[in-house]
Each structure stands twice: as structure tokens, then as C-alpha cells.
Design an enzyme around this catalytic site. Structure first.
Site, mmCIF file in Angstrom:
data_model
loop_
_atom_site.group_PDB
_atom_site.id
_atom_site.type_symbol
_atom_site.label_atom_id
_atom_site.label_comp_id
_atom_site.label_asym_id
_atom_site.label_seq_id
_atom_site.Cartn_x
_atom_site.Cartn_y
_atom_site.Cartn_z
ATOM 1 C CD GLN A 99 -13.913 67.627 -14.678
ATOM 2 O OE1 GLN A 99 -14.059 67.950 -13.351
ATOM 3 N NE2 GLN A 99 -15.010 67.471 -15.568
ATOM 4 C CE1 TYR A 178 -17.891 76.126 -11.879
ATOM 5 C CE2 TYR A 178 -18.321 73.873 -12.713
ATOM 6 C CZ TYR A 178 -18.503 74.904 -11.626
ATOM 7 O OH TYR A 178 -19.067 74.434 -10.855
ATOM 8 N NE ARG A 225 -19.055 65.438 -17.483
ATOM 9 C CZ ARG A 225 -19.550 65.349 -16.257
ATOM 10 N NH1 ARG A 225 -19.103 65.789 -15.124
ATOM 11 N NH2 ARG A 225 -20.403 64.297 -16.068
ATOM 12 N N GLY A 315 -21.873 58.851 -10.875
ATOM 13 C CA GLY A 315 -21.547 60.038 -9.952
ATOM 14 C C GLY A 315 -21.841 59.729 -8.450
ATOM 15 N NE ARG A 316 -26.525 62.660 -8.520
ATOM 16 C CZ ARG A 316 -27.441 63.163 -9.041
ATOM 17 N NH1 ARG A 316 -28.186 64.356 -8.466
ATOM 18 N NH2 ARG A 316 -27.673 62.956 -10.340
HETATM 19 C C1 FNR Z 1 -20.766 66.659 -9.421
HETATM 20 N N1 FNR Z 1 -20.319 67.004 -10.943
HETATM 21 C C2 FNR Z 1 -19.147 67.301 -11.157
HETATM 22 N N2 FNR Z 1 -19.032 67.365 -12.844
HETATM 23 C C3 FNR Z 1 -17.675 67.761 -13.139
HETATM 24 O O1 FNR Z 1 -17.508 67.809 -14.464
HETATM 25 N N3 FNR Z 1 -16.724 68.049 -12.358
HETATM 26 C C4 FNR Z 1 -16.802 68.045 -10.891
HETATM 27 O O2 FNR Z 1 -16.075 68.468 -10.119
HETATM 28 C C5 FNR Z 1 -18.272 67.784 -10.355
HETATM 29 N N4 FNR Z 1 -18.518 67.760 -8.981
HETATM 30 C C6 FNR Z 1 -19.767 67.331 -8.571
HETATM 31 C C7 FNR Z 1 -19.847 67.124 -7.111
HETATM 32 C C8 FNR Z 1 -20.911 66.552 -6.762
HETATM 33 C C9 FNR Z 1 -21.141 66.344 -5.148
HETATM 34 C C10 FNR Z 1 -21.946 65.969 -7.556
HETATM 35 C C11 FNR Z 1 -23.089 65.464 -6.929
HETATM 36 C C12 FNR Z 1 -21.784 66.181 -8.957
HETATM 37 C C13 FNR Z 1 -21.254 66.282 -11.725
HETATM 38 C C14 FNR Z 1 -20.943 64.722 -11.899
HETATM 39 O O3 FNR Z 1 -19.799 64.393 -12.614
HETATM 40 C C15 FNR Z 1 -22.383 63.891 -12.635
HETATM 41 O O4 FNR Z 1 -22.326 64.558 -13.737
HETATM 42 C C16 FNR Z 1 -23.730 63.917 -12.156
HETATM 43 O O5 FNR Z 1 -23.276 63.748 -10.639
HETATM 44 C C17 FNR Z 1 -24.671 63.273 -12.557
HETATM 45 O O6 FNR Z 1 -24.379 61.792 -12.352
HETATM 46 P P1 FNR Z 1 -25.032 60.835 -11.463
HETATM 47 O O7 FNR Z 1 -24.541 61.305 -10.094
HETATM 48 O O8 FNR Z 1 -26.507 60.876 -11.764
HETATM 49 O O9 FNR Z 1 -24.548 59.543 -11.758
#
Ligand code: FNR
Length: 346
Positions: A99, A178, A225, A315-316
Site C-alpha cells: 500500500q 491522506y 482504496r 484488519g484488527r
Molecule cells: C488501520 N487501517 C489502515 N488503513 C489503511 O488504509 N492503511 C493503513 O496503514 C492502516 N493502518 C491501520 C492501523 C491500525 C492499527 C488499525 C486498527 C487500522 C484501517 C484498516 O485497514 C481497516 O480498514 C480497519 O481496521 C477496519 O477493519 P477491521 O479491523 O474492523 O477488520
């Protein structure tokens, strides 16, 4: 949950082992030269049984940095570091996209020297850099046309570097407030040149970046994205709808690998979009769409079967469970995510 575990043909060059995508997750763990570490090789290697890994956001240039120790793809050392990651993921049978981002007005010169940050317009974000509260955000300097051309070229060069580092492709980070996203919203873009004021003009930077990256590495290897609902680092304006209507129509005409919804919680609805971010994007874009944001394997599988999106990003839960795919497949309980997990790479 059968559908989730079936292979998915992204295009003529890429087939994924299943429909589970590792969402991009910033971990701030690269070394001082913004080179991926051996711990990151292990971390990504452990998650190679997802159909596609999308890396944490990775810098196209030094002046895009807004958080500590976020990796880059603009020096030879960084390319060499990423080679170890991509080799490990491939050895383990996975696929991996980088990314690519520039944080625009969310950058801070304390990371890269210099005295300014660039963005579409001189409108700052409030507050301080996360985890570094002594660093207050600056009012950005509007990017000149030369700087815009340089940024477009930096995205293309970083994409070539990603291919050299062994990545299967790149995801351009046009989401989450961003740089690219800052051009797409009225609250952060008040330019009066060909990059502002109308849907076509406000989409111009995003489309120039996409066209340059596609030209550099081929459309099959490029995803994007987007956050049509501003919810992070930028404020929503009902007029943003027109910008995304236009942009998505333009993107529909390009044969990208996929579009990816940029959202934390896809239950969130946006009045001007007429529903959730994924509902809006699906209605405007008929090709491959990655959904994300608060799903588990069950609800994600149902959403795919209902045609709401084609691939599910997690993600999480993938931070908390390196063996997420195996656990879900065999019906084991998942370890719940908590923020304390962000201090180490497991
Ligand atoms: C993120 N998210 C994120 N999105 C992105 O486009 N680039 C990134 O570098 C990050 N970094 C990031 C770090 C952390 C610690 C979190 C929790 C989230 C957002 C991520 O890709 C995702 O959209 C969300 O976490 C929602 O998905 P989940 O966690 O509910 O499955």
C-alpha cells in the site's frame, strides 16, 4: 463459510487462494531508515495463508511521513528490505501488494527535516501527531504544479520499486484523509486551479496518479482504496458526493485489479452517500470491490454471497490472530483484539 475459502480470480495474471484479504495496518515498526525489519518478515510470513496481504501504508517519498517508523519504498535499502518480506510470503504460498501513501497535511517535518508540509490547500488538521504529542500539525503549503507532477512521478516510481522488490502489485492509498483523499473533499481542497472546485478537477490528481502507476506496472497489478465518506483526518461535505460519482465512473472505465473501501466500521451510514461506504461504492462501481470494517468471517461471507462486495478485508482480528484463516476454517475461538497488541509484532 464456503464462499470465503474459494479461490478468486482477480484477473488474467492473479488468482487468490481465498477471498480473505489482510487489510493494510500501520505498525510503526520499520527501522530508522524506514527499512522493513526481520520481525516484519516473520509477521507478514505468518499471514501468507490469507488470499492477499496488503501491507501497512508505505511511503513514496520522505516528505510524506506523518508517523514514526513507517516503512518506505523510495531507497535501495528499503527495496532490499521488502524483498525479504515478499520472498517469505511467496515461499509460504501467499500474494502481497504494497500500500503506497503520502500523508499530505498529516505529515510532519520533524520526521524528514525541512520546514513545510504540502497538501492541496493551506488548511491544516487540528491537533498533534499520535504518540508524539509535542508535535503540532502545521498549516500546509498548497502544492505547486511542479510539486504535483513530482508527487505523481513518485507514486509511479514507488510502484516500479515495489515490483522490483517482488510485490505482486500495489494498492494506492486514496483513503482515510491522506494526500490523495485531501484532493477529493471540499473541506481540504479549496484550490482555484485545474485541481479544485469541480468534480472533474478535484478528481484530477487521483486519476493522474492512477494513470501514471498503471502506465508503470500495468492495470492488473494496481488497486485503489477510497473513502467517499470522510470520517478520519478530513471533514465531510455533502458536495463530495459529486466528486466521488465522477471519480468512480472514471475508474470503472479502467481495468484496475480492484477498489477497496476505506472505512473502520462499515455499519456507519453517510446521508449524502445514501447508505454505508460499501453500499455507495458498489452502486457506483461494478468491478471487483473489497469490503472491510467490523466484519467477521460469518458476516463477511454473507455479505459476499449477497453481492455487497467480492473480497473481505480483515484488519484488527488479524493483528490479534496471526493464524486467523486456520482458526476460522477449523472453528476455533479467536483471540480478541486490544490496542495493547500494537506495541509488539506477533
Ligand atoms: C488501520 N487501517 C489502515 N488503513 C489503511 O488504509 N492503511 C493503513 O496503514 C492502516 N493502518 C491501520 C492501523 C491500525 C492499527 C488499525 C486498527 C487500522 C484501517 C484498516 O485497514 C481497516 O480498514 C480497519 O481496521 C477496519 O477493519 P477491521 O479491523 O474492523 O477488520
Amino acid at each position: 463459510m464456503n464462499t470465503l475459502f474459494q479461490p478468486f480470480k482477480l484477473n488474467e495474471t492473479l488468482t487468490l487462494n481465498n477471498r480473505i484479504v489482510m487489510a493494510p495496518l500501520t505498525r510503526c515498526m520499520s527501522d530508522e531508515d524506514l527499512v522493513p525489519t526481520d520481525a516484519m518478515v516473520e509477521y507478514y510470513g505468518r499471514r501468507a495463508d490469507t488470499g492477499l496481504i496488503i501491507t501497512e501504508a508505505t511511503l513514496i517519498s520522505a516528505d510524506g511521513q506523518g508517523y514514526p517508523n513507517t516503512p518506505g519504498l523510495f531507497t535501495d535499502k528499503q527495496i532490499e528490505g521488502w524483498k525479504k518480506v515478499t520472498q517469505r510470503v511467496h515461499q509460504n504460498g501467499g500474494k502481497i501488494f504494497a500500500q503506497l501513501w503520502h500523508t499530505g497535511r498529516v505529515a510532519h517535518p520533524s520526521f524528514f527535516g525541512g520546514d513545510k508540509v504540502i497538501a492541496p490547500s493551506a488548511i491544516g488538521v487540528e491537533g498533534t501527531v499520535p504518540r508524539m504529542r509535542h508535535l503540532t500539525y502545521l498549516t500546509p503549503t498548497p502544492a505547486s504544479k511542479e510539486e504535483i507532477q513530482r508527487l505523481v512521478a513518485d507514486f509511479a516510481k514507488a510502484s516500479q520499486n515495489a515490483i522490483e522488490a517482488g510485490f505482486d502489485g500495489v494498492e494506492i492509498h486514496g483513503a482515510n484523509g491522506y494526500l490523495i483523499d485531501q484532493f477529493l473533499h471540499y473541506s481540504s481542497n479549496q484550490r482555484d486551479d485545474e485541481y479544485g472546485q469541480t468534480a472533474e478537477n478535484m478528481s484530477r490528481f487521483a486519476l493522474e496518479v492512477m494513470d501514471a502507476v498503471v502506465e508503470a506496472i500495468g492495470a492488473d497489478r494496481v488497486g485503489l482504496r477510497l473513502s467517499p465518506g470522510a470520517y478520519f483526518n478530513v471533514e465531510a461535505d455533502p458536495r463530495d458526493r459529486d466528486v466521488f460519482d465522477y471519480l468512480l465512473k472514471q475508474l470503472e472505465a479502467r481495468d484496475l485489479a480492484y477498489l477497496h473501501v476505506g472505512i473502520f466500521d462499515d455499519a456507519m451510514t453517510f446521508e449524502h452517500l445514501g447508505g454505508t461506504a460499501s453500499q455507495y461504492m458498489r452502486a457506483q462501481y461494478s468491478k471487483t470491490l473489497i469490503g472491510v470494517g467490523g466484519f467477521d468471517a460469518q458476516t463477511g461471507n454473507e455479505a459476499i454471497e449477497a453481492g455487497k462486495f467480492d473480497l473481505l478485508a480483515i484488519g484488527r482480528p488479524l493483528i490479534a490472530n496471526p493464524d486467523y484463516v486456520e482458526k476460522v476454517k477449523s472453528g476455533q475461538a479467536l483471540t480478541p483484539y486490544s490496542e495493547e497488541m500494537l506495541t509488539s509484532l506477533v
